[in-house]
Each structure stands twice: as structure tokens, then as C-alpha cells.
Motif scaffolding. Structure first.
Motif, short mmCIF file in Angstrom:
data_model
loop_
_atom_site.label_atom_id
_atom_site.label_comp_id
_atom_site.label_asym_id
_atom_site.label_seq_id
_atom_site.Cartn_x
_atom_site.Cartn_y
_atom_site.Cartn_z
N LEU A 123 0.83 -1.20 0.00
CA LEU A 123 0.00 0.00 0.00
C LEU A 123 0.87 1.25 0.00
O LEU A 123 2.05 1.21 0.32
CB LEU A 123 -0.89 0.02 1.25
CG LEU A 123 -1.84 -1.17 1.45
CD1 LEU A 123 -2.67 -0.95 2.71
CD2 LEU A 123 -2.74 -1.35 0.26
N ASN A 124 0.23 2.38 -0.33
CA ASN A 124 0.84 3.71 -0.21
C ASN A 124 2.08 3.88 -1.09
O ASN A 124 3.00 4.62 -0.74
CB ASN A 124 1.25 3.98 1.24
CG ASN A 124 0.08 3.87 2.20
OD1 ASN A 124 -1.06 4.03 1.80
ND2 ASN A 124 0.36 3.57 3.45
N LEU A 125 2.10 3.22 -2.20
CA LEU A 125 3.27 3.27 -3.05
C LEU A 125 3.27 4.57 -3.87
O LEU A 125 2.22 4.99 -4.35
CB LEU A 125 3.22 2.05 -3.95
CG LEU A 125 4.42 1.69 -4.79
CD1 LEU A 125 4.61 0.18 -4.73
CD2 LEU A 125 4.19 2.12 -6.21
N GLY A 289 -7.08 -0.17 5.85
CA GLY A 289 -7.73 -1.47 5.80
C GLY A 289 -6.89 -2.62 6.30
O GLY A 289 -7.39 -3.54 6.93
N GLU A 290 -5.61 -2.57 6.02
CA GLU A 290 -4.77 -3.71 6.42
C GLU A 290 -4.80 -3.93 7.93
O GLU A 290 -4.61 -5.04 8.40
CB GLU A 290 -3.32 -3.51 5.95
CG GLU A 290 -2.83 -2.11 6.14
CD GLU A 290 -1.35 -2.01 6.46
OE1 GLU A 290 -0.68 -3.03 6.58
OE2 GLU A 290 -0.89 -0.87 6.60
N SER A 469 -10.50 -11.04 11.14
CA SER A 469 -9.05 -11.13 11.04
C SER A 469 -8.64 -12.37 10.26
O SER A 469 -9.45 -13.24 9.97
CB SER A 469 -8.42 -11.17 12.43
OG SER A 469 -8.82 -12.36 13.08
N HIS A 470 -7.37 -12.44 9.94
CA HIS A 470 -6.84 -13.57 9.17
C HIS A 470 -7.20 -14.91 9.81
O HIS A 470 -7.69 -15.82 9.15
CB HIS A 470 -5.33 -13.43 9.06
CG HIS A 470 -4.67 -14.65 8.52
ND1 HIS A 470 -4.10 -15.61 9.33
CD2 HIS A 470 -4.53 -15.10 7.26
CE1 HIS A 470 -3.63 -16.58 8.59
NE2 HIS A 470 -3.87 -16.29 7.33
N ALA A 471 -6.96 -15.02 11.13
CA ALA A 471 -7.23 -16.30 11.81
C ALA A 471 -8.68 -16.70 11.60
O ALA A 471 -8.99 -17.84 11.30
CB ALA A 471 -6.92 -16.17 13.29
N ALA A 472 -9.58 -15.72 11.75
CA ALA A 472 -11.00 -16.02 11.68
C ALA A 472 -11.41 -16.44 10.27
O ALA A 472 -12.13 -17.43 10.09
CB ALA A 472 -11.80 -14.79 12.11
#
Ligand code: ADP
Ligand code: MG
Length: 855
Positions: A123-125, A289-290, A469-472
């Protein structure tokens, strides 16, 4: 086709190639998911339908495949990217790498099949000195500029240069905290220098200061991420082909961390845990968002945010409604709010729990918004299997609470109740599982690098992160119980302990988790038998039955089992004489008596006949009017080997290895069944099927035996060889029923023992090594197609003889669809597979043929 074009065009230059790999959101056709990737296709559709997606362009999967194949980026790709970049600048009125209104980009991975969090995104590049100053001026906020710069630097060094990202975060922290009265340019210089020192120390390389170089680096990194370890593991697990490649989405950034109201979130159009038809999700005020997706911060629930920002969330709700109608599915939507303006960043089909999948499909059927077969499509046989899995026993939870065993309560993110050994590290989890232990993995936070540990474990616990989240997300995809956001718990993988309050649970001790309530208990909790069916499921499966028009019989061994299987919606039951004798303790008697007599001429099987009558009577009574198929004793079956002292028996009675070798034994079974049928008073059809028949003459001999027996038991043949199948037309003339065993036929085609089709190894490894191009556990081998078609044709020509397919083990949807297409309509499945099979066959009429068996 596209592959060929590439080869053909390899020598051409410039303009023609420039057409090939890059498409603006507005010019891409969203149906080309293979080419655009799921994320790209979603953004193309959002753009086409006028939803507020920030503009951008897509580098197609063709480019990634070309990179993977040749090791280099296709010539001309970058020129093409720069052309699209110029268009994007014009479109947004911003400039890349320059003020006064700088264009920053996100460079995102996106495969044709959803692989959440498995690949990389930067992001933000587009940050350099000039744009940093311009951002600070435009936003009136130097801290915002600093935040954007540091995030970019951290992600770039991590994803493109292979650093940890932490060094940058640490180096920057001090400076940002004490931003002081420096001006924006000074702040940029100090921060940039500090960040560069940190990456240089760590990876021996710097982040390019030239935005176009940053873009090139990020694009190449996304291509590389297709083959990172976690992505490969994920594809292996989900049987996703490794040659799909990822697309790269280059998109203009919007900022949830700029001004107010700003923030970002993830919303599901219906609750993906329960299926409840309400928006569900999370929103992080002032976050990019990340932060939400990575689970690094615990956001607030949508419902709360909606109370604070009613106008904004009304808009979101109305867009969700329109999108759900457009897609005909429940969606998972990433969004960002920048100073009160709503942007949609991603839309995809929502991963959901089995409970939710069933509730949603039933609601869709009731709402009648879709063709009925479409409502079934998102539900899988595996989810139904999952739904019927065991739970904590009644009262076990309250007893554990009363005994003070409740350790903590987090957020229930993926339902299911399990106990297992606590392990705090993914590698250690895998080790223990290999040694046969059942493990619950607990992590401070899970990141995609933990994937192999999550796959190995029965359940997952994390200290931070919310329900998106990722785990979920991963746990729901894997259908594993998961509790996230256990904020009170301290999870220390290096110390090997989990502590809450004063209590310490060491790695290796047992814990139990409830993935719905979010409770985590010390110790094991007793489990129940699988849960009963629910009304939503009945509605769904009723519809599936109507769509399929199949008869599905379930395998049983006891009278109680008969009731259960019929209750699950089986149209009849199948069983076998050897199984029933074995479970009632009569089999050894029979074997002993055979071994004691050893003389065919004087063989006395009257006791056996009486025994069969006795044990089958209650089974036939329980079946009532339902059809019962009984397989005759098979002493040479693969499974029978250990059970029945087969070697000895076959030495004394070699006749037992051919189907009609010992008529006396068949007569005794027929007579026993006839008596049982009479006594039971059940009116259903009963047949006895004999395995390994491969010749019409054998079938004729069997029919003769049944004529002599003069009862209302029919005879069937059970074909296990290619010869039998190929001669099925002749066999059908002499049989009332023909059964074919799919697994045994497949094994025969491959020449491997049928039991290997029920286990993971050795075929998992074999398929992975590419030594066979069809996995016979998941797809009908092409060599068998012709044979099965011959059987189906024979059956159609002999309407008096029915032809059924026996499927053992978990029913594969793909195999079900193939058999249906070939023309089979009668099936026998394992007792606990009746409901999954009803769904699989309900979906079969609308399933397209798959391209390849291994895929
Ligand atoms: P993943 O496939 O892992 O979900 P994404 O490409 O969706 O990765 O990116 C991760 C997060 O980065 C997204 O959830 C989103 O919030 C944020 N993001 C991506 N693109 C943009 C953008 N153009 N503007 C703002 N945030 C973005
Ligand atoms: Mg995403």
C-alpha cells in the motif's frame, strides 16, 4: 488459446504486446475471472455497475504465468503499465511521484480462486520527498504523511525486499512520536533516512526512492508471492491448481487514516457465522484497511459504528443489498471511508460456516430470488458433514464453568467445539499431529505464515484480532473451531505457555474451545454424538432430492442404525451379511464351523441359516417398507483380510474366492433372509447381491438358486471388475439389481488396492509428485468413463434390472456429478454420508464438467 497466442506473438514488439497484459477496471470483462483474478474481476464489475471503487488497472494472470514459466517479466509489460498509469493520472487528476496532488497506489495480488491473505499487497506506493511534502500540505497533517510513509516503507521492505518490517517500524516510532516542530520536508528526510538505515542493516538493500521503480518492484513481488510457502500450502490443501497464477491489481489509494470521519472495515452482507440476514462486520475508525484484515487492531462491530455514522452506513447497507442481488450470493466486502466518502475495495463471495451456508441457502429458497439450483450451489457436501460433527455433551459446559475451568472468553469466530493439546507454535503443532495427537493451536495473533499449523490443528485460539481477522477467515474456510481476540490471555510461544489472570496453562496440557461462544476451558470436555438435522437443512435437502430425482440408500449394520439412516432421508438401506454377523458376534461361529467341517459334501449350514434369520429379522423390521439391499458374505474382500482369518479359510475352501463357488453358502444366506423377511412383516423389497460377478452365466446360476429358494428375496450382482462392467448387458438379463462399486472399479483401473482410496497417504504424495493425472478419490478416471457409460447403456436397455452405484467414504461432489451425467440414479453411500450425498446429487444436474481430475 491465450498460451498459444503468447508463443506466436513472442517476437512482436511494442504496441501489440502492450494490448495484452494490462486492462483498466473499466475495460475488463468481469466474467473472465481466470484472467483477471477474483479481486480484479470484482473491481471490474463494481466499476461497470457504477459502485464507488477507486480507479485502477489489472495485470492479468497471463503475465504471472509467463513469469513463472520463463523466470522473467514479459517484455513490454512495464511499458504497458506506465501507459495505464498515465491514463490513471488523467482520470484522477493526480500525479504519480509529484505534487501538488500526488497519486499513491496500492499494488494487490488477486488469484482466480480466493486465497485470503496468502499473497502480498503493498500500500501507499509512490512516496518520495516531493509527494511526502505535498501529502502533508494537502492533508494539513504531517503525522498522516509520516504514517503513510512508514507504512509504505515497512510493507515494501517486508514484501519486496524480504525483511521483517519490524526494524523499520521501530526506527520510525521514535521520530513519529517526537515529530516536533520540524517542517514536512525535514520530517520526511529524517524518517526516510532512518527507515532506509533499518532496511539496509537488515536486508542489505534500500527501498527505491523513485516511485516507478517502487511500482516495478512491487509488481514483481506480487508475482513472486504466488509461489511463497504459505500460498503453495494453501493451494495444496484446497486442491487449487498451481498453474493459475495471480493477477496484479494496481489501484489508486484512498485513506481511512486521513481526517474524519475516516476509517476502514469489512462487511458481510449476512452474518457468515450464523447466516442471520443482517449486515455483519467490523469497522476501524481512522485505520487503513490492512489493520482490520491483519488483525493488528481490534475494531468495533458494524452495528456500533452504524449508530455513530447512520447516513454513511445506510449507504453501505443499500449498496450491500444491491450487490447481493446482483451476485445472487452473500458477499464479503472491504471498504474504506475517506473523509465521509465511501469506497468499495473488494467484493467476493463470503466464506461462511456450515451453519451459515445452510441457513442462507434456505433463506434464499424462501425468498425465491434465485433459480432454485443457484441457491444450493454455495453449500457443499463437506459443510453438511461438518454440521453433523460432534459437540460438547449436554451440561458439560455448565459443569466446566461451575468447576472454575473457564479460562477466558474471546470472540467466537468459527463454530464447533473441540478439546485438544495446547500448542503455541505452528511447527510444533504439526510435529505433534504427525505423532497422532489432536492439537489446539494458540497464537498471539495468526498470520498467514502459521497456515500449516492451522491446517494441522483441530482448533485455533488467538489473543488479538476480530471476527474478520486472518485467523477467523482462514478458520472458517477450513471449517475449524476458532476463538479470536482473547484479550485477557497472554500467549507466549517462546515460553510455551498461555496465561490468564494468575493461571498458567503449559504447552502440552489439554484445553477445550467453543468457536461459537468464544469460551476457552482448561482440560477436556465430554463430547456428544452428532447433532440432529435442522429444519433449514431439511428444506434444502428436500429441494436437492427434487432436483436430482435420485434414490439414495444408506449403509447400516444395526436396527438402530436403520432408523437413523432413514431419518436422514435415505430411500432404503444397504448392509452385508458379514458385517451384521460380525457386529452381532456370529461371524466367528460361522468361520469356526467352516474350519471344523472342512468337507464340502457334508457341509451343514443350518445353524448359520438360522443365525442369519435371527439377526436380520430386526433389521428388516426397522426398515419397514423401505428397500433393503444385502451383500452376501465376501471372504476375499480387501477389508475382510484381517477380520476373517481369510488365509486359512481360503486354503481349505478355495471355492470361496469365486462368486458362485460355494452354492451352499449362498443358499443358506438366501434362506435365512427369506425367513427373516417373513417374520419381520416389513413389506419392502429385499435383495441379496453377490460380489465379484463378471459373467452372465454366474448371474444365471444365482437366479437359479433364488428360484429354488422360492421366497420374495431377489438376487443381485455386485460387479467389481472391468470385465463384469463390460459384460453388464448380459448380466442385466439375469439380475434384478446390479451394483457397481466405484472405489473398487477405480482401484482396478489403476491396479492398486481399493483401501488406498480411503486414506490420505500414499495418494496425496503421489498426486503432488504429478505421477498420476487423476486423483481417483476425487474424480472418475477417464479410463473408467467409457466402461461406466457402457453399464448405463446396458441398464437403460434392461429396465427390469436396476443399476446402482456404491460410493464408499466421503462422497466427492465431482464424482457424484460425473456419475449423474453418465446416467446413474441409484446410489448407496455410507450411513453418515446420506445427507452430504443428497446435497451432492442435488447439485449434480447443474454442475459443469470439470476440466481435470486432479484439479
Ligand atoms: P488481501 O487479498 O490479502 O485481502 P488486499 O489486496 O485486499 O489483500 O489488500 C489488503 C488491504 O489493503 C485491503 O483490505 C484494503 O483495506 C487495503 N487496500 C488495498 N487497496 C487499497 C486502496 N486502493 N486504498 C486503500 N486501501 C487499500
Ligand atoms: Mg482483501
Amino acid at each position: 488459446m491465450s498460451e498459444l497466442l503468447h508463443v506466436g506473438n513472442g517476437a512482436r514488439s511494442g504496441a501489440l504486446e502492450a494490448e495484452r497484459f494490462v486492462l483498466a477496471f473499466g475495460e475488463a470483462d468481469h466474467r473472465q475471472v481466470r484472467l483477471l483474478g477474483g479481486k480484479g474481476a470484482g473491481l471490474a464489475r463494481l466499476t461497470a455497475e457504477g459502485f464507488p471503487a477507486p480507479p485502477g488497472f489489472i495485470i492479468t494472470t497471463d503475465a504471472c504465468r509467463s513469469v513463472t514459466a520463463t523466470g522473467t517479466v514479459p517484455a513490454g509489460l512495464f511499458t504497458e503499465v506506465l501507459e495505464h498509469l498515465t491514463t490513471l493520472e488523467r482520470h484522477t487528476g493526480k500525479s504519480f511521484g509529484a505534487g501538488p496532488s500526488p497519486l499513491l497506489l496500492s499494488v494487490r495480488s488477486g488469484a482466480p480462486v480466493s486465497m485470503p491473505g496468502m499473497m502480498d499487497t503493498v500500500l501507499n506506493l509512490g512516496i518520495n520527498r516531493e509527494t511526502a511534502v505535498a501529502i502533508a500540505e494537502a492533508s494539513g497533517d504531517r503525522r498522516f504523511m509520516a504514517d503513510v510513509l512508514v507504512r509504505f516503507h515497512r510493507m515494501y521492505s517486508e514484501i519486496v525486499l524480504g525483511g521483517s518490517g519490524e526494524a523499520v517500524a521501530e526506527a520510525a516510532h521514535e521520530l513519529v512520536e517526537h515529530a516536533g516542530p520540524r517542517d514536512a520536508a525535514e520530517l520526511h528526510d529524517e524518517l526516510w533516512a532512518a527507515c532506509q538505515r533499518a532496511v539496509l542493516d537488515e536486508v542489505g538493500e534500500e527501498v527505491p526512492a523513485e516511485p516507478r521503480e517502487q511500482l516495478r518492484g512491487a509488481i514483481e513481488a506480487v508475482f513472486r508471492s504466488w509461489n511463497n510457502r504459505r500460498a503453495v500450502t494453501y493451494r495444496d490443501f484446497h486442491r487449487i491448481p498451481h498453474d493459475l497464477g495471480t493477477a496484479v491489481v494496481v489501484q489508486s489509494m484512498v485513506f481511512g487514516n486521513l481526517g474524519s470521519p475516516s476509517g476502514s472495515g469489512v462487511v458481510f452482507t449476512r452474518n457468515p457465522v450464523t447466516g442471520d440476514p443482517q449486515l455483519y462486520g467490523e469497522y476501524l475508525e481512522g485505520g487503513q484497511g490492512e489493520d482490520v484484515v491483519a488483525g493488528t487492531a481490534t475494531p468495533e462491530q458494524i452495528a456500533y459504528a452504524a449508530r455513530r455514522l447512520p447516513v454513511l452506513f445506510d449507504e453501505l447497507r443499500s449498496q450491500c443489498g444491491r450487490l447481493e442481488a446482483l451476485y445472487g450470493d452473500v458477499l464479503d466486502i472491504e471498504f474504506t471511508v475517506e473523509r465521509g466518502r465511501l469506497y468499495l475495495l473488494q467484493v467476493r463471495s463470503a466464506k461462511r460456516t456450515p451453519e451459515a451456508a445452510i441457513r442462507i441457502a434456505a433463506d434464499f429458497l424462501r425468498e425465491a430470488r434465485l433459480p432454485r439450483s443457484d441457491a444450493l450451489a454455495p453449500v457443499t457436501a463437506a459443510q453438511i458433514r461438518q454440521l453433523e460433527r460432534p459437540q460438547f455433551a449436554d451440561g458439560a459446559v455448565s459443569a466446566a464453568r461451575a468447576a472454575g475451568r473457564l479460562l477466558t472468553t474471546g470472540v467466537g469466530a468459527s463454530p464447533g467445539q473441540v478439546s485438544g493439546t495446547l500448542v503455541l507454535d505452528p511447527d510444533r503443532a504439526v510435529k505433534r499431529v504427525v505423532h497422532g495427537e489432536e492439537v489446539i493451536l494458540a497464537r498471539p495473533i495468526t498470520s498467514p505464515v502459521d497456515l500449516h499449523g492451522m491446517i494441522a490443528s483441530r482448533g485455533i485460539v488467538t489473543a488479538t484480532g476480530g471476527a474478520t481477522s486472518h485467523a477467523a477467515v482462514v478458520a472458517r474456510a477450513l471449517a475449524k473451531p476458532c476463538v479470536v481476540g482473547c484479550g485477557e490471555a497472554t500467549i507466549e510461544p517462546d515460553q510455551g505457555r498461555l496465561s490468564v489472570g494468575g493461571r498458567v496453562i503449559a504447552e502440552g496440557e489439554t484445553i477445550s474451545i467453543d468457536g461459537l461462544s468464544g469460551e476457552v476451558f482448561a482440560g477436556a470436555l465430554p463430547m456428544t454424538a452428532p447433532a440432529a438435522a435442522n429444519p433449514d437443512l431439511s428444506l434444502l435437502l428436500g429441494e436437492a432430492d427434487r432436483l436430482a430425482g435420485c434414490r439414495i440408500m444408506g449403509r447400516v449394520t444395526t436396527p438402530e442404525h436403520v432408523a437413523t439412516v432413514l431419518d436422514r432421508g435415505a430411500t432404503g438401506v444397504v448392509t452385508s451379511v458379514d458385517d451384521v454377523l460380525a457386529t452381532t458376534g456370529h461371524l466367528n461361529e460361522l468361520i469356526d464351523s467352516l474350519l471344523a467341517q472342512r468337507d464340502l459334501d457334508t457341509l451343514d449350514l443350518t445353524r448359520m441359516e438360522a443365525g442369519i434369520a435371527e439377526v436380520f429379522e430386526p433389521i428388516l423390521r426397522a426398515a419397514g417398507a423401505a428397500e433393503v439391499g444385502v451383500r452376501a458374505i465376501d471372504f476375499q474382500a480387501d477389508e475382510a483380510r484381517e477380520l476373517m482369518q481369510q488365509t486359512q479359510l481360503l486354503t481349505f475352501y478355495p471355492q470361496l474366492s469365486v462368486p458362485v463357488g460355494m452354492p451352499a453358502l449362498l443358499r443358506a444366506q438366501l434362506a435365512g433372509l427369506i425367513t427373516a423377511a417373513k417374520r419381520s412383516g416389513g413389506g419392502g423389497r429385499v435383495h441379496l447381491a453377490v460380489r465379484h460377478v463378471s459373467d452372465p452365466r454366474e448371474a444365471r446360476a444365482l437366479r437359479e438358486l433364488s428360484r429354488q429358494a422360492e421366497g420374495r428375496v431377489q438376487v443381485g450382482t455386485y460387479l467389481t471388475s472391468p470385465r463384469g462392467a463390460l459384460l453388464s448387458a448380459g448380466i442385466a438379463e439375469e439380475s434384478d439389481v446390479i451394483w457397481l462399486e466405484v472405489r473398487v472399479m477405480q482401484a482396478a483401473m489403476f491396479g492398486i488396492p481399493p483401501r488406498q482410496l480411503l486414506t490420505q497417504r500414499p495418494l496425496d504424495d503421489y498426486v503432488k509428485r504429478g505421477l498420476i493425472d487423476t486423483d481417483p478419490r476425487h474424480a472418475i478416471d477417464p479410463t473408467l468413463h467409457g466402461i461406466l457409460t457402457a453399464v448405463a447403456t446396458a441398464a437403460a436397455e434392461h429396465p427390469r434390472c436396476e443399476v446402482g452405484m456404491r460410493l464408499s467414504g466421503p462422497v466427492s461432489e465431482e464424482i457424484a456429478a460425473t456419475l449423474y451425467r453418465i446416467g446413474f440414479r441409484l446410489f448407496a453411500v455410507d450411513g453418515d454420508e446420506v445427507r452430504p450425498a443428497r446435497l451432492a446429487f442435488g447439485k449434480a444436474p447443474s454442475t459443469e464438467p470439470a476440466a481435470s481430475g486432479v484439479a
